[in-house]
Design a protein around this motif. Structure first.
Motif, PDB file in Angstrom:
ATOM      1  N   ARG A  27       0.837  -1.195   0.000  1.00  0.00           N
ATOM      2  CA  ARG A  27       0.000   0.000   0.000  1.00  0.00           C
ATOM      3  C   ARG A  27       0.873   1.246   0.000  1.00  0.00           C
ATOM      4  O   ARG A  27       1.774   1.399   0.822  1.00  0.00           O
ATOM      5  CB  ARG A  27      -0.901  -0.005   1.233  1.00  0.00           C
TER       6      ARG A  27
ATOM      7  N   GLN B 244       4.241   3.366  -5.424  1.00  0.00           N
ATOM      8  CA  GLN B 244       3.782   3.918  -6.695  1.00  0.00           C
ATOM      9  C   GLN B 244       3.749   2.866  -7.796  1.00  0.00           C
ATOM     10  O   GLN B 244       2.849   2.885  -8.647  1.00  0.00           O
ATOM     11  CB  GLN B 244       4.691   5.079  -7.111  1.00  0.00           C
TER      12      GLN B 244
ATOM     13  N   ASP C  71       0.561   0.993  -7.543  1.00  0.00           N
ATOM     14  CA  ASP C  71      -0.569   1.839  -7.952  1.00  0.00           C
ATOM     15  C   ASP C  71      -0.636   1.980  -9.471  1.00  0.00           C
ATOM     16  O   ASP C  71      -1.723   1.989 -10.064  1.00  0.00           O
ATOM     17  CB  ASP C  71      -0.447   3.221  -7.305  1.00  0.00           C
ATOM     18  N   ARG C  72       0.539   2.081 -10.119  1.00  0.00           N
ATOM     19  CA  ARG C  72       0.543   2.211 -11.578  1.00  0.00           C
ATOM     20  C   ARG C  72       0.186   0.901 -12.269  1.00  0.00           C
ATOM     21  O   ARG C  72      -0.321   0.906 -13.391  1.00  0.00           O
ATOM     22  CB  ARG C  72       1.913   2.698 -12.043  1.00  0.00           C
TER      23      ARG C  72
ATOM     24  N   LYS D  38      -2.180  -1.079 -11.274  1.00  0.00           N
ATOM     25  CA  LYS D  38      -3.644  -1.134 -11.266  1.00  0.00           C
ATOM     26  C   LYS D  38      -4.267  -0.231 -12.320  1.00  0.00           C
ATOM     27  O   LYS D  38      -5.444  -0.407 -12.666  1.00  0.00           O
ATOM     28  CB  LYS D  38      -4.164  -0.765  -9.878  1.00  0.00           C
TER      29      LYS D  38
ATOM     30  N   PHE E 239      -3.670  11.027  -8.937  1.00  0.00           N
ATOM     31  CA  PHE E 239      -2.236  10.970  -8.718  1.00  0.00           C
ATOM     32  C   PHE E 239      -1.576  12.160  -9.416  1.00  0.00           C
ATOM     33  O   PHE E 239      -1.998  12.572 -10.496  1.00  0.00           O
ATOM     34  CB  PHE E 239      -1.651   9.664  -9.258  1.00  0.00           C
TER      35      PHE E 239
END
Length: 349
Positions: free
Chosen positions: A180, A183, A186-187, A189, A201
């Motif tokens: 969690r 980055q 997150d990228r 997803k 973002f």
């Protein structure tokens, strides 16, 4: 789960622990001869693998330390990169002489430890998100962790009942929970996320989405290659491949601009980037408003100089307008704030 497994008697694989406090092999003591039965030239031949291990341990230690000491954690006490590396080097020497597993940095455990010490504000209003305040910096938890690890050698009669699936579940939870806020995750997803559902973002504001996907794909390919080498027989060159990532990152300058890389691969935390971006936008708006005020002041000075030589005719609003859709420029000008301010200055003169 351990108690349920013990009561029910599930035939699950258990943790394998020794029954006595002694070396694992009967043909060796607590200290190991560096050469042993090997010929003398093996010492020189071991220099190359030792250099690779040094690179791997150094990068593992420094990467873990940089992640823990990030500015977004708001740590008040200073970091000790050199002291940490010195202690790791000393413990490596002790573990090597005694034939123990090497004492190295544990990135996942370190991140999980920091996350467990986060301090957040109390939520008073319904739906309000807690605000991160900092890290509870102390030495008690670290001291207790290593004290319990040392005492675990005396608890083998109890530890042997722990099922291996329980340990795997704990390690899996720790690994997933540490993803969690990373980055790269997150990228990843964003590949399966529609544009209207994408989070706000900061790099999505300044970098095109196709370049974000391209950068993520490069990182994913490097990760797959590293994992493939790690589980193969060529694992001895794994430290060199980790070092090769530096040159891969340097080659990205040919595909991305420095500004794009500053948002995609910068150590500045996401929250700090958003604050800086907001300050820049506020500065641009303030600069534009300042220019508008200067232009209005210049126009006012010109009109005042004209009014000193001749009477200034100020258009009055006409009440003879019958068609609401009809627009008279002079009537509209007389209602503007700039013209009213000009009129007031002219009357005072």
């Amino acid at each position: 789960m351990v108690l349920l497994d013990f009561v029910v008697g599930i035939p699950s694989p258990k943790l394998h622990v020794p029954h006595a406090f002694k070396p694992t092999r009967d043909d060796r003591g607590w200290f190991i001869n560096p050469i042993g039965p090997n010929p003398w030239w093996t010492v020189l031949a071991a220099l190359v693998p030792a250099l690779l291990c040094t690179i791997l341990i150094f990068m593992d230690q420094q990467i873990s330390a940089v992640i823990v000491n990030r500015k977004e954690h708001k740590l008040k006490k200073g970091c000790g990169y050199h002291l940490d590396l010195f202690m790791v080097a000393v413990m490596l020497g002790v573990c090597s002489v005694m034939g123990l597993p090497w004492f190295v940095a544990a990135t996942v455990l370190s991140i999980t430890h920091v996350n467990s010490l986060k301090v957040e504000s109390d939520c008073s209003a319904p739906g309000e998100q807690p605000k991160f305040l900092g890290i509870r910096e102390q030495r008690v938890t670290g001291l207790l962790i290593f004290a319990l690890m040392g005492c675990s050698v005396f608890f083998t009669s109890v530890l042997k009942f722990i099922p291996m699936p329980v340990l795997y579940g704990i390690f899996l939870y720790m690994g997933v929970s540490s993803l969690r806020g990373i980055q790269f995750f997150d990228r990843l997803k964003l590949f399966w996320m529609p544009a209207k559902h994408q989070p706000d973002f900061i790099y999505l504001r300044h970098v095109p989405l196709r370049k974000v996907h391209f950068f993520t794909a490069i990182q994913l390919i490097c990760l797959v290659l590293l994992w493939t080498i790690k589980v193969s027989r060529a694992a001895i060159i794994f430290p060199l491949m980790v070092l090769a990532l530096v040159f891969v990152r340097k080659a990205m300058d040919l595909c991305f601009s420095k500004r794009e890389l500053s948002f995609l691969d910068d150590l500045m935390p996401e929250r700090k980037k958003k604050l800086d971006d907001g300050r820049n936008e506020a500065g641009e708006e303030e600069e534009e408003s300042q220019k508008a005020m200067e232009a209005a002041a210049a126009a006012s000075s010109v009109q005042l100089s004209v009014g000193q030589t001749s009477d200034l005719e100020i258009p009055k609003q006409s009440s003879d307008r019958t068609d609401p859709s009809e627009i008279i420029i002079l009537d509209e000008m007389s209602q503007t704030p700039v013209w009213k301010a000009l009129t007031l200055k002219t009357e005072t003169l």
